[in-house]
Design a protein around this motif. Structure first.
Motif, PDB file in Angstrom:
ATOM      1  N   ASP A 259       6.494   3.851   3.667  1.00 29.01           N
ATOM      2  CA  ASP A 259       6.998   3.093   4.815  1.00 29.01           C
ATOM      3  C   ASP A 259       5.852   2.500   5.632  1.00 29.01           C
ATOM      4  O   ASP A 259       5.916   1.342   6.058  1.00 29.01           O
ATOM      5  CB  ASP A 259       7.863   3.995   5.704  1.00 29.01           C
ATOM      6  N   GLN A 260       4.821   3.283   5.841  1.00 27.32           N
ATOM      7  CA  GLN A 260       3.680   2.798   6.612  1.00 27.32           C
ATOM      8  C   GLN A 260       2.963   1.679   5.862  1.00 27.32           C
ATOM      9  O   GLN A 260       2.537   0.677   6.462  1.00 27.32           O
ATOM     10  CB  GLN A 260       2.704   3.936   6.896  1.00 27.32           C
ATOM     11  N   PHE A 261       2.855   1.828   4.543  1.00 19.51           N
ATOM     12  CA  PHE A 261       2.225   0.786   3.728  1.00 19.51           C
ATOM     13  C   PHE A 261       2.975  -0.529   3.853  1.00 19.51           C
ATOM     14  O   PHE A 261       2.386  -1.583   4.119  1.00 19.51           O
ATOM     15  CB  PHE A 261       2.155   1.233   2.270  1.00 19.51           C
ATOM     16  N   LEU A 262       4.291  -0.483   3.690  1.00 19.78           N
ATOM     17  CA  LEU A 262       5.082  -1.708   3.734  1.00 19.78           C
ATOM     18  C   LEU A 262       5.061  -2.358   5.113  1.00 19.78           C
ATOM     19  O   LEU A 262       5.000  -3.585   5.230  1.00 19.78           O
ATOM     20  CB  LEU A 262       6.521  -1.410   3.294  1.00 19.78           C
ATOM     21  N   SER A 263       5.109  -1.535   6.156  1.00 19.80           N
ATOM     22  CA  SER A 263       5.091  -2.095   7.510  1.00 19.80           C
ATOM     23  C   SER A 263       3.717  -2.641   7.877  1.00 19.80           C
ATOM     24  O   SER A 263       3.578  -3.455   8.796  1.00 19.80           O
ATOM     25  CB  SER A 263       5.522  -1.039   8.530  1.00 19.80           C
ATOM     26  N   GLY A 264       2.680  -2.226   7.140  1.00 24.51           N
ATOM     27  CA  GLY A 264       1.331  -2.681   7.428  1.00 24.51           C
ATOM     28  C   GLY A 264       0.975  -4.012   6.791  1.00 24.51           C
ATOM     29  O   GLY A 264      -0.082  -4.582   7.092  1.00 24.51           O
ATOM     30  N   LEU A 265       1.830  -4.522   5.911  1.00 22.67           N
ATOM     31  CA  LEU A 265       1.567  -5.817   5.268  1.00 22.67           C
ATOM     32  C   LEU A 265       1.797  -6.941   6.268  1.00 22.67           C
ATOM     33  O   LEU A 265       2.775  -6.925   7.024  1.00 22.67           O
ATOM     34  CB  LEU A 265       2.485  -6.000   4.060  1.00 22.67           C
ATOM     35  N   SER A 266       0.917  -7.918   6.281  1.00 24.72           N
ATOM     36  CA  SER A 266       1.081  -9.026   7.216  1.00 24.72           C
ATOM     37  C   SER A 266       1.306 -10.368   6.528  1.00 24.72           C
ATOM     38  O   SER A 266       1.908 -11.268   7.108  1.00 24.72           O
ATOM     39  CB  SER A 266      -0.148  -9.132   8.137  1.00 24.72           C
ATOM     40  N   ILE A 267       0.832 -10.529   5.295  1.00 24.14           N
ATOM     41  CA  ILE A 267       1.050 -11.766   4.541  1.00 24.14           C
ATOM     42  C   ILE A 267       2.172 -11.573   3.528  1.00 24.14           C
ATOM     43  O   ILE A 267       3.092 -12.390   3.442  1.00 24.14           O
ATOM     44  CB  ILE A 267      -0.242 -12.210   3.825  1.00 24.14           C
ATOM     45  N   ILE A 268       2.099 -10.528   2.778  1.00 21.61           N
ATOM     46  CA  ILE A 268       3.152 -10.209   1.806  1.00 21.61           C
ATOM     47  C   ILE A 268       4.382  -9.732   2.568  1.00 21.61           C
ATOM     48  O   ILE A 268       4.296  -8.841   3.409  1.00 21.61           O
ATOM     49  CB  ILE A 268       2.676  -9.138   0.816  1.00 21.61           C
TER      50      ILE A 268
END
Length: 384
Positions: free
Chosen positions: A310-319
């Protein structure tokens, strides 16, 4: 003529009446008749529309088929193809299909007496054995590569088996498009597309396309398209023609980015499982290279347990975290909770679709930016 040129000039999309280099949007529901017994080739928009017909000619030429048909969505296209079959008929399907397709087979058409047999279509002997235990198989339905595990079925070999038993081979070519794979030339009888994806390329419309190999199948699909009514609108037909014109340049950029991304993922210690048919370790690597142009813009993977997903996905800014694929922007999703949530968990487990599997559709952004965005989100999400 090379397909790069066909994408722009095939299908006679220039308007004969005015010389417009783009076919107009014929936004009409009906057409004036010359007399009771004569018209100008068009009667009612469900059956006939010049903008839609231009698109249908275009996709037929690109897939090197007999005739094309445009529908309001990929599932509307699949619906019309499945309506070719009746009560007591059996369809053999891959064990790894898009969730909406799985739902249509197992929760809709099964209620009407259509039998569905699931088999691993990457195993030719399993396909052959299925015909030995059933004499009611009328078609084989496959995705190659499949969604989301990117399994590859041998289209040519399966077509030969199907035709030996007077069955059809239906191939969903959404992931490849005719730019990278042409199933009809490998023996398939019907090709399907969710044209929402690569053919449109801009995440701005829903559309489905069907291309038939023979005149007899064309007549049947034309009847079903008119009878069921799930046609594509003139405006979306126009937009789809426009999207198809740039398919080659979009995919060429996407595939360069895909290779860059693969190189990064192969070296990452946080990637425990990687699914992509260009990898020599992929069990269907050789078949993929034989029947395609040799690449695909999708990657599926699993991260190690020390990553907070969840943290990984929320940390994406372009993708972007979103379902769908094939657009100019890069998208990432979790199939188990979205596109394949309809699958019972035991079935997902059986085919190896892990709950934390992620699928990324690589876009046409600057490739290094994509890798950097992925890496910074991943590093922040590692559990210390």
């Amino acid at each position: 003529m090379n397909i790069e040129t066909q994408l722009i000039h095939a299908g006679n999309t220039t308007d004969a009446a005015t010389g417009s280099v783009n076919v107009p949007i014929y936004q009409t529901s009906t057409y004036a008749q010359v007399s009771l017994t004569e018209n100008n080739g068009y009667l009612y928009a469900r059956a006939d529309n010049p903008t839609r017909h231009a698109l249908e000619r275009l996709i037929a030429e690109l897939e090197e088929g007999h005739k094309g048909f445009a529908f309001a969505s990929g599932l509307a296209a699949i619906n019309s193809v499945l309506a070719l079959f009746g009560q007591g008929d059996t369809i053999l399907t891959s064990d790894n299909l898009y969730g909406g397709t799985y739902r249509m087979f197992h929760q809709v058409y099964s209620r009407f007496g259509l039998n569905v047999n699931v088999v691993d279509t990457t195993d030719i002997e399993a396909v052959r054995a299925a015909f030995e235990v059933s004499n009611s198989i009328r078609a084989i339905y496959i995705e190659s590569p499949s969604n989301p595990l990117l399994d590859v079925s041998d289209i040519e070999a399966i077509a030969k088996i199907a035709h030996q038993h007077d069955a059809l081979l239906i191939v969903d070519n959404t992931f490849m498009s005719p730019y990278l794979q042409k199933p009809l030339n490998l023996g398939a009888d019907i090709v399907l597309h969710s044209a929402t994806k690569y053919l449109s390329g801009h995440s701005d419309l829903l559309a489905g396309l069907v291309v038939t190999k023979s005149e007899a199948l064309s007549e049947q699909i034309a009847f079903l398209q008119n009878s069921l009514g799930g046609i594509l609108s003139p405006n979306d037909s126009f937009l789809l023609i426009r999207g198809i014109k740039t398919l080659a340049v979009r995919l060429d950029r996407t595939l360069v980015n895909t290779q860059l991304f693969l190189d990064y993922l192969r070296q990452s210690k946080q990637v425990k499982q990687l699914y992509h048919p260009t990898l020599p370790s992929h069990p269907n690597h050789g078949i993929f290279l034989k029947q395609t142009k040799g690449n695909i813009g999708l990657i599926s993977f699993e991260l190690t347990s020390d990553v907070n997903i969840d943290q990984f996905l929320s940390g994406l800014s372009i993708i972007t975290l979103a379902v769908s694929l094939g657009g100019v922007e890069s998208l990432i999703c979790n199939p188990a909770s979205t596109t394949h949530a309809v699958y019972p968990e035991e079935e997902r487990n059986r085919i190896g679709l892990a709950n934390h599997l992620l699928r990324i559709s690589i876009g046409i952004e600057y490739g290094e930016d994509l890798v950097e965005d992925f890496d910074q989100a991943l590093q922040q999400a590692i559990i210390k």
